[in-house]
Design an enzyme around this catalytic site. Structure first.
Site: not given
Ligand SMILES: [Zn+2]
Length: 251
Positions: A96, A122, A36, A125, A25, A114, A151
């Site tokens: 990292q 998603c 983040f 899916c 970092a 990371h 999806c």
């Molecule tokens: Zn999806």
């Protein structure tokens, strides 16, 4: 800067065949990019999955802070590490950081422990999107959380680990394997308080590598590694690379 330690470390670099670098970092911070992977940004995965409200809050925050990353530039520490790779000193760079700045600086031997903020997946899916396209869609559609166009699911997140999620399996395994065979492990501005990174220096030392830490902060590993250089990575790394280049004959 402690000159003597630096000169010793530069000699070790010249003598080493397999050098692994771990960054963290502090490099992002020097480019003005937030960390983040910080739990203050990422909600526990269970809450994120269970609550639409938690997801809306998360995406509101990302809309605010992600542009900082888009506009950020690699700093002299990133640039020095790109040169480090170019001159053949680097076996592999673990990071990292999740901001992609090592790639933008020109490093290609990068493994993101990371994962990355530049992508969104998603969780239903598995379809991947770029963060840019997700944020553009939110803006265009005036929505508070993204939906999957494949999806219809609405639990989408960057592949980085939220609290309660393990780190990416392949990346961590790769780090373990490579640390068995390196002869110098250079840790730059990384966070060593948590597993698995907290055990990396011990592992490298057990296997006979020299371990060097360059950081603005103290860490629990400082007492048992071979050398610690306190200071800004953006000042120390360019100095090291400059010294290494002086030893390279001009063709
Ligand atoms: Zn999806």
């Amino acid at each position: 800067m402690e000159k003597d330690v630096l000169e010793i470390v530069i000699d070790w670099i010249k003598e080493s065949q397999k050098i692994i670098v771990l960054t963290g970092a502090e490099l992002s911070a020097e480019s003005g990019v937030p960390d983040f992977s910080d739990p203050r940004i990422n909600p526990p995965i269970r809450d994120f999955r269970a609550s639409r409200e938690v997801r809306a809050q998360y995406w509101k925050k990302i809309k605010e802070i992600y542009p900082v990353l888009v506009n950020a530039k690699p700093n002299p520490a990133h640039e020095a590490l790109a040169e480090f790779e170019m001159f053949g000193y680097l076996d592999c760079l673990f990071t990292q950081t999740t901001d992609g700045l090592h790639h933008r600086a020109g490093n290609s031997l990068v493994i993101e422990l990371h994962s990355s903020m530049l992508w969104v997946t998603c969780t239903s899916c598995g379809k991947d999107y770029t963060m840019d396209s997700i944020l553009a869609a939110l803006e265009k559609q005036g929505k508070d959380i993204p939906e999957c166009e494949q999806c219809g699911g609405d639990i989408l997140k960057p592949p980085i680990s939220f609290p309660g999620q393990p780190l990416p399996h392949w990346e961590v395994r790769e780090a373990w394997m490579r640390l068995h065979y390196c002869d110098l492990f250079l840790i730059v501005g990384a966070f060593l308080e948590n597993q698995p990174a907290s055990s990396f220096p011990t592992l490298a030392k057990e296997k006979g590598a020299k371990v060097v830490i360059i950081s603005e902060r103290q860490s629990p590993a400082d007492d048992y590694v071979d050398a610690v250089i306190y200071g800004k990575p953006s000042q120390i790394l360019p100095y090291i690379v400059k010294k290494l280049k002086e030893g390279i004959p001009v063709a």
